[in-house]
Design a protein around this motif. Structure first.
Motif, mmCIF file in Angstrom:
data_model
loop_
_atom_site.group_PDB
_atom_site.id
_atom_site.type_symbol
_atom_site.label_atom_id
_atom_site.label_comp_id
_atom_site.label_asym_id
_atom_site.label_seq_id
_atom_site.Cartn_x
_atom_site.Cartn_y
_atom_site.Cartn_z
ATOM 1 N N TYR A 203 -1.527 -25.806 2.099
ATOM 2 C CA TYR A 203 -1.543 -24.651 1.214
ATOM 3 C C TYR A 203 -0.164 -24.041 1.019
ATOM 4 N N VAL A 204 0.085 -23.672 -0.207
ATOM 5 C CA VAL A 204 1.189 -22.779 -0.531
ATOM 6 C C VAL A 204 0.784 -21.380 -0.056
ATOM 7 N N MET A 205 1.711 -20.682 0.550
ATOM 8 C CA MET A 205 1.413 -19.351 1.066
ATOM 9 C C MET A 205 2.239 -18.307 0.321
ATOM 10 N N GLY A 206 1.638 -17.159 0.136
ATOM 11 C CA GLY A 206 2.340 -16.091 -0.560
ATOM 12 C C GLY A 206 2.061 -14.739 0.067
ATOM 13 N N TRP A 207 2.954 -13.819 -0.223
ATOM 14 C CA TRP A 207 2.765 -12.409 0.130
ATOM 15 C C TRP A 207 2.815 -11.595 -1.151
ATOM 16 N N PHE A 208 1.900 -10.661 -1.251
ATOM 17 C CA PHE A 208 1.851 -9.710 -2.356
ATOM 18 C C PHE A 208 1.759 -8.314 -1.767
ATOM 19 N N ARG A 209 1.998 -7.316 -2.590
ATOM 20 C CA ARG A 209 1.855 -5.943 -2.113
ATOM 21 C C ARG A 209 1.299 -5.076 -3.224
ATOM 22 N N GLN A 210 0.637 -4.015 -2.798
ATOM 23 C CA GLN A 210 0.080 -3.068 -3.755
ATOM 24 C C GLN A 210 0.329 -1.654 -3.251
ATOM 25 N N ALA A 211 1.116 -0.925 -4.010
ATOM 26 C CA ALA A 211 1.391 0.470 -3.704
ATOM 27 C C ALA A 211 0.329 1.333 -4.380
ATOM 28 N N PRO A 212 0.124 2.534 -3.878
ATOM 29 C CA PRO A 212 -0.887 3.426 -4.472
ATOM 30 C C PRO A 212 -0.645 3.648 -5.962
ATOM 31 N N GLY A 213 -1.672 3.452 -6.746
ATOM 32 C CA GLY A 213 -1.564 3.686 -8.177
ATOM 33 C C GLY A 213 -0.878 2.582 -8.954
ATOM 34 N N LYS A 214 -0.535 1.503 -8.268
ATOM 35 C CA LYS A 214 0.166 0.398 -8.941
ATOM 36 C C LYS A 214 -0.638 -0.886 -8.809
ATOM 37 N N ARG B 212 12.935 0.024 2.446
ATOM 38 C CA ARG B 212 13.160 1.185 1.594
ATOM 39 C C ARG B 212 11.834 1.900 1.358
ATOM 40 N N PRO B 213 11.874 3.164 1.020
ATOM 41 C CA PRO B 213 10.609 3.864 0.737
ATOM 42 C C PRO B 213 9.771 3.170 -0.339
ATOM 43 N N GLU B 214 10.431 2.547 -1.285
ATOM 44 C CA GLU B 214 9.679 1.874 -2.357
ATOM 45 C C GLU B 214 9.017 0.579 -1.895
ATOM 46 N N ASP B 215 9.279 0.150 -0.672
ATOM 47 C CA ASP B 215 8.600 -1.018 -0.111
ATOM 48 C C ASP B 215 7.231 -0.656 0.474
ATOM 49 N N ALA B 216 6.952 0.626 0.588
ATOM 50 C CA ALA B 216 5.681 1.059 1.156
ATOM 51 C C ALA B 216 4.525 0.580 0.289
ATOM 52 N N ALA B 217 3.556 -0.068 0.927
ATOM 53 C CA ALA B 217 2.430 -0.654 0.208
ATOM 54 C C ALA B 217 1.486 -1.291 1.208
ATOM 55 N N VAL B 218 0.359 -1.721 0.706
ATOM 56 C CA VAL B 218 -0.498 -2.615 1.475
ATOM 57 C C VAL B 218 -0.065 -4.035 1.135
ATOM 58 N N TYR B 219 0.234 -4.797 2.163
ATOM 59 C CA TYR B 219 0.720 -6.160 1.987
ATOM 60 C C TYR B 219 -0.416 -7.148 2.251
ATOM 61 N N TYR B 220 -0.535 -8.111 1.351
ATOM 62 C CA TYR B 220 -1.581 -9.114 1.433
ATOM 63 C C TYR B 220 -0.966 -10.509 1.516
ATOM 64 N N CYS B 221 -1.519 -11.334 2.374
ATOM 65 C CA CYS B 221 -1.148 -12.738 2.358
ATOM 66 C C CYS B 221 -2.187 -13.511 1.561
ATOM 67 N N ALA B 222 -1.751 -14.621 1.015
ATOM 68 C CA ALA B 222 -2.631 -15.419 0.169
ATOM 69 C C ALA B 222 -2.299 -16.888 0.326
ATOM 70 N N ALA B 223 -3.293 -17.708 0.081
ATOM 71 C CA ALA B 223 -3.123 -19.157 0.180
ATOM 72 C C ALA B 223 -3.650 -19.810 -1.088
ATOM 73 N N GLY B 224 -2.962 -20.836 -1.523
ATOM 74 C CA GLY B 224 -3.406 -21.539 -2.717
ATOM 75 C C GLY B 224 -2.814 -22.920 -2.776
ATOM 76 N N THR B 225 -3.086 -23.586 -3.869
ATOM 77 C CA THR B 225 -2.585 -24.942 -4.035
ATOM 78 C C THR B 225 -1.498 -25.037 -5.094
ATOM 79 N N ARG B 226 -1.219 -23.925 -5.776
ATOM 80 C CA ARG B 226 -0.180 -23.927 -6.809
ATOM 81 C C ARG B 226 1.047 -23.166 -6.337
ATOM 82 N N TRP C 93 -7.445 -14.858 0.301
ATOM 83 C CA TRP C 93 -6.687 -13.629 0.536
ATOM 84 C C TRP C 93 -7.030 -13.037 1.891
ATOM 85 N N GLY C 94 -6.011 -12.469 2.520
ATOM 86 C CA GLY C 94 -6.228 -11.690 3.717
ATOM 87 C C GLY C 94 -6.649 -10.278 3.366
#
Length: 120
Positions: free
Chosen positions: A30-41, A85-99, A110-111
């Protein structure tokens, strides 16, 4: 199944290392990735890593500060975050896929997310 951990509260300029443990077989397929989601974004791409760990790609906002890596023997992917940085604040998610992609909808698994808070 993916389980992310390592989030917490850190001061600006500090560091955190996130981990994502994958259960099951064939983690190295699997290809692995990290994503993040800040409040309201919307959820945003952070980094991705090839199956072997030799190929990486980062969002411009984290390039030079974050490093994604994996240990296939431990079924784990990491996100080392430095100079936060303050703008890095978010919920961080790991993900796995084939692409080898930056699009969240092209990842298959998704985690649950781990929260990062950065105080200024």
């Amino acid at each position: 199944q993916l389980q992310a951990s390592g989030g917490g509260l850190v001061q600006a300029g500090g560091s955190l290392r996130l981990s994502c443990l994958a259960s099951g077989r064939s983690f190295d397929l699997y290809v692995m990735g990290w994503f993040r989601q800040a409040p309201g974004k919307e959820r945003a791409f952070v980094a991705r890593l090839s199956r072997s760990g030799g190929g990486t790609f980062y969002a411009d906002s984290v390039k030079g500060r974050f490093t994604i890596s994996r240990d296939n023997a431990k079924n784990t992917v990491y996100l080392q975050m430095n100079n936060l940085r303050p703008e890095d604040a978010a919920v961080y998610y790991c993900a796995a896929g084939t692409r080898f992609t930056t699009r969240d909808y092209e990842f298959d698994y998704w985690g649950q997310g781990t929260e990062v808070t950065v105080s200024s």
